[in-house]
Design a protein around this motif. Structure first.
Motif, mmCIF file in Angstrom:
data_model
loop_
_atom_site.group_PDB
_atom_site.id
_atom_site.type_symbol
_atom_site.label_atom_id
_atom_site.label_comp_id
_atom_site.label_asym_id
_atom_site.label_seq_id
_atom_site.Cartn_x
_atom_site.Cartn_y
_atom_site.Cartn_z
ATOM 1 N N THR B 34 0.692 7.529 4.729
ATOM 2 C CA THR B 34 0.349 7.188 3.554
ATOM 3 C C THR B 34 1.741 7.173 3.335
ATOM 4 O OG1 THR B 34 -1.437 8.533 3.729
ATOM 5 C CG2 THR B 34 -0.507 7.480 1.549
ATOM 6 N N PHE B 35 2.328 5.912 2.454
ATOM 7 C CA PHE B 35 3.409 5.917 1.742
ATOM 8 C C PHE B 35 3.129 5.166 0.251
ATOM 9 C CE2 PHE B 35 4.795 1.600 1.415
ATOM 10 C CZ PHE B 35 3.951 0.585 2.088
ATOM 11 N N SER B 36 3.491 5.209 -0.611
ATOM 12 C CA SER B 36 3.595 4.772 -1.870
ATOM 13 C C SER B 36 4.911 4.370 -2.282
ATOM 14 C CB SER B 36 3.537 6.103 -2.917
ATOM 15 O OG SER B 36 5.029 6.570 -2.694
ATOM 16 N N ILE B 37 4.458 3.152 -3.645
ATOM 17 C CA ILE B 37 5.324 2.042 -3.815
ATOM 18 C C ILE B 37 5.671 3.287 -5.696
ATOM 19 C CG2 ILE B 37 5.918 -0.378 -4.418
ATOM 20 C CD1 ILE B 37 5.058 -1.219 -1.781
ATOM 21 N N GLU B 38 6.739 2.603 -6.016
ATOM 22 C CA GLU B 38 7.377 2.764 -7.784
ATOM 23 C C GLU B 38 7.284 1.556 -7.921
ATOM 24 O OE1 GLU B 38 8.933 6.378 -8.934
ATOM 25 O OE2 GLU B 38 9.116 5.587 -10.723
ATOM 26 N N PHE B 39 7.184 1.150 -9.418
ATOM 27 C CA PHE B 39 7.657 -0.511 -9.712
ATOM 28 C C PHE B 39 8.265 -0.002 -11.413
ATOM 29 C CE2 PHE B 39 3.994 -1.482 -6.967
ATOM 30 C CZ PHE B 39 5.222 -2.569 -5.933
ATOM 31 N N LYS B 107 -2.860 3.511 2.241
ATOM 32 C CA LYS B 107 -3.031 4.849 2.875
ATOM 33 C C LYS B 107 -3.416 3.542 4.391
ATOM 34 C CE LYS B 107 -4.986 7.666 -0.552
ATOM 35 N NZ LYS B 107 -6.645 7.147 -1.303
ATOM 36 N N ASN B 108 -3.202 4.759 5.402
ATOM 37 C CA ASN B 108 -3.899 4.446 6.424
ATOM 38 C C ASN B 108 -3.299 3.231 7.181
ATOM 39 O OD1 ASN B 108 -6.367 5.499 6.688
ATOM 40 N ND2 ASN B 108 -7.859 4.737 5.481
ATOM 41 N N VAL B 109 -1.854 3.198 6.556
ATOM 42 C CA VAL B 109 -0.177 2.082 7.911
ATOM 43 C C VAL B 109 -0.349 3.287 8.420
ATOM 44 C CG1 VAL B 109 1.258 1.880 6.928
ATOM 45 C CG2 VAL B 109 -0.252 1.914 5.175
ATOM 46 N N PRO B 110 0.126 3.101 9.682
ATOM 47 C CA PRO B 110 0.221 3.090 10.730
ATOM 48 C C PRO B 110 1.736 3.565 11.245
ATOM 49 C CG PRO B 110 -0.758 0.096 11.472
ATOM 50 C CD PRO B 110 -0.664 0.660 9.956
ATOM 51 N N THR B 111 2.184 4.886 11.758
ATOM 52 C CA THR B 111 3.792 5.099 11.561
ATOM 53 C C THR B 111 3.921 4.659 12.433
ATOM 54 O OG1 THR B 111 2.442 6.241 13.536
ATOM 55 C CG2 THR B 111 2.087 8.183 11.157
ATOM 56 N N GLY B 112 5.584 4.787 11.483
ATOM 57 C CA GLY B 112 6.772 3.992 12.512
ATOM 58 C C GLY B 112 7.704 3.869 11.158
ATOM 59 N N ASP B 113 8.777 3.071 12.270
ATOM 60 C CA ASP B 113 9.835 2.996 11.083
ATOM 61 C C ASP B 113 9.911 1.431 10.390
ATOM 62 O OD1 ASP B 113 10.688 4.903 11.582
ATOM 63 O OD2 ASP B 113 12.491 4.799 12.302
ATOM 64 N N TYR B 114 9.589 0.839 9.288
ATOM 65 C CA TYR B 114 8.991 -0.620 8.947
ATOM 66 C C TYR B 114 10.675 -0.625 7.781
ATOM 67 C CZ TYR B 114 4.315 -0.286 10.165
ATOM 68 O OH TYR B 114 3.536 0.583 10.545
#
Lengths: 345, 256
Positions: B34-39, B107-114
């Motif tokens: 999971t990651f999140s974005i704050e606007f 959610k459910n984002v494949p792990t990795g470096d983007y």
């Protein structure tokens, strides 16, 4: 002690049962026949096919109840069915333009509702592109139902028997705009009119045939009218100016596209059930088929975006006018108009 | 519907399998997190405060903002090797009046470096014409045009003394998906490869974007409220969309 509890429980149950009995009038009698969406043999494949909106008897029954529910409008006086009357093929008889809440008069003639599953754009200007979202326009228009979907969601959540009906239709008492619109679509998209005399002749059903006058009218129609009123829907769903006025007071299609070349253009209306959908044209200016036919014979004005096919009007002799009119009446589908499945019960 | 069911059937065993061999600090193939974005809504570097604070546009005209809402959709992540991942059903409505809406969770984002993120400012063409929607796309959110169906992508309402409209109103409802007045714009930004978006099973990073509401009024065309104070689709909406296409969002930092 146990006895006392039992007595109270029995009492409560009987009260609940009495209450349930008194609510009977609000319950829907499920349609006995399985509701189906059927494509007439002489129609192409529909644009809307219920793939993402599974058609069920409960969904259809809920959609129909919502369609005829006047309490959804701002002053609780106008339902979808107020302006879309079944006996007028789901348009509003004798009303030039839609007549909404607070006696407000809209600016355009109510379109009839049938064969919507084949339509890709809705309203006279084609502004709405999906049957499911079409009711939102009427719901929010100040001169139609004058309310908003938020108010309707709140009303339905707090009004029996709607939570139960949503549960029957969709498996949960949850009520939201999506489910409201999908259930209304289960009603409106099922409205198929394809059993007119014309259809039966086309399908060669039980030896139905046109009278000589109707046949002459059909031949004339194919020669002079199908350029816009294409079979089998009797519209090609395009937007055109038919020269009603030199300068249209209603911008029509250009309100949606912003293009000057669309000014004064309106969607070619279907001619099915036209015997019952008076008055005619986007502003309901003509009350009789004679007036409509006379317009094409002698009344076409050189509007800026006049359809090329109407440059010289459609000259017709008085015999030809009668023949075309006789043919148009073969487009009446009494089985549809009188089908109690679609009636407010 | 059918496709998503197949996908689910496909994804479930993968998740189960991958969760078995999950290790803490490695990126395991097929693992998800999971990651999140704050606007963070601002106006030219100052915090956006609705209704009360006066700001200046590029023409030096005063204005206040009462409503500021926008869609972010179709979020797509790219890795340095060029592979991409489009987050399915990613539709978000950010509303400056609702604090909880300004922080979204993916959610459910494949792990990795983007190393790159892009998204649609607004709603893709197809969904504008799809049937009744729910969630962020529910017409109840007041971001759907009923008479000319389609979504309002960015909505800014406020006041300016320069506006000649009734009540000095500013009404900027930007939307429309058909040429010549298509207002769908895509925002893309590279992420510093030294500090990429590291999605890990044991790490849930947060991306922090600055959103400059004043970007609607400057960029390609500086807008004067004396001449443009009302648009609901059409050519004037295109002017505004061309402005905010570049200036509305800026990636400020990432907490990994």
């Amino acid at each position: 002690m146990l006895r006392k509890i039992t007595v109270i429980a029995v009492l409560l149950i009987s009260i609940a049962m009495m209450y349930a009995c008194s609510k009977n009038e609000d319950e829907l009698t499920p349609e006995e026949k399985k509701i189906t969406f059927s494509v007439p043999a002489n129609f192409p494949a529909p644009a809307y096919n219920f793939e993402d909106n599974k058609l069920t008897n409960a969904g259809f029954a809920l959609g129909k109840k919502l369609f005829y529910e006047a309490r959804l409008s701002a002053d609780k006086s106008v339902s979808c069915g107020s302006c879309h009357q079944q006996f007028a093929a789901f348009t509003q008889l004798d009303h030039k333009v839609s007549h909404g809440v607070n006696n407000c008069q809209g600016k355009r003639n109510t379109p009839p509702l049938f064969n919507l599953a084949w339509q890709k754009a809705f309203f006279w200007d084609g502004g709405v592109k999906n049957i499911e979202t079409s009711p939102l326009n009427a719901i929010t228009d100040a001169c139609e139902m004058g309310t908003d979907i938020q108010t309707i969601v709140a009303f339905l959540k707090n009004t029996a028997p709607y939570p139960d009906l949503f549960k029957q239709a969709f498996g949960s008492t949850e009520i939201n705009s999506q489910l409201i619109l999908k259930s209304i679509t289960q009603f409106t998209a099922v409205l198929v009119s394809g059993n007119s005399k014309y259809d039966k002749v086309m399908r060669k059903e039980s030896g139905t045939s046109f009278t000589p006058t109707e046949q002459a009218g059909y031949n004339l129609f194919k020669e002079k009218c199908t350029g816009c009123h294409a079979e089998p829907f009797f519209t090609d769903f395009s937007y055109r100016s038919n020269g009603l006025d030199l300068v249209s007071s209603d911008e029509g299609r250009s309100h949606i596209t912003g293009l000057a070349s669309d000014f004064g253009k309106f969607r070619v209306p279907t001619l099915r059930n036209i015997e019952y959908t008076s008055p005619y044209m986007h502003d309901g200016r003509f009350y009789s088929l004679d007036e409509v036919i006379e317009h094409y014979n002698s009344g076409v004005k050189a509007s800026a975006n006049l359809d090329a096919q109407l440059k010289n009007g459609i000259p017709l002799s008085s015999t030809e006018k009668e023949q075309i009119k006789a043919f148009l009446k073969t487009l009446t589908d009494n089985e549809f108009i009188k089908n109690t499945l679609y009636s407010e019960s | 519907m059918k496709l998503s069911q197949y996908l689910l059937a496909l994804v479930c065993p993968i998740i189960i399998l991958s969760s078995c061999k999950k290790s803490n600090d490695e990126v395991t193939p097929d693992s998800k997190s999971t990651f999140s974005i704050e606007f963070e809504n601002q106006v030219n570097g100052s915090p956006l405060v609705l209704n009360t604070t006066t700001y200046k546009n590029a023409k030096g005209e005063d204005f206040k903002i009462n409503v500021f809402k926008y869609y972010v959709s179709n979020i797509k992540l790219s890795k340095a090797d060029g592979t991409t991942y489009l987050i399915p059903e990613s539709y978000f409505l950010i509303d400056a009046s609702k604090a909880e809406s300004t922080n979204i969770t993916l959610k459910n984002v494949p792990t990795g470096d983007y190393t790159k993120i892009e998204y649609t400012i607004g709603v893709d063409y197809a969904r504008n014409f799809a049937g009744a929607q729910t969630g962020a796309l529910d017409p109840i959110n007041g971001m759907f045009w009923t008479w000319n169906s389609g979504y309002i992508f960015v909505k800014l309402e406020g006041t300016s003394p320069q506006s000649a409209a009734t009540g000095n109103m500013l009404t900027f409802h930007i939307g429309g998906v058909t040429d010549p007045n298509n207002t769908i714009r895509t925002f893309a930004t590279d992420i510093n490869t030294a500090n990429p978006l590291r999605v890990r099973t044991d790490g849930k990073p947060n991306m922090h974007f600055i959103v400059n509401a004043a970007a609607l009024f400057t960029g390609k065309t500086d807008i004067s409220f004396a001449t443009l104070n009302f648009t609901m689709g059409g050519a004037n909406s295109v002017i505004v969309a061309n402005n905010y296409a570049n200036g509305l969002f800026r990636l400020d930092h990432i907490h990994n």
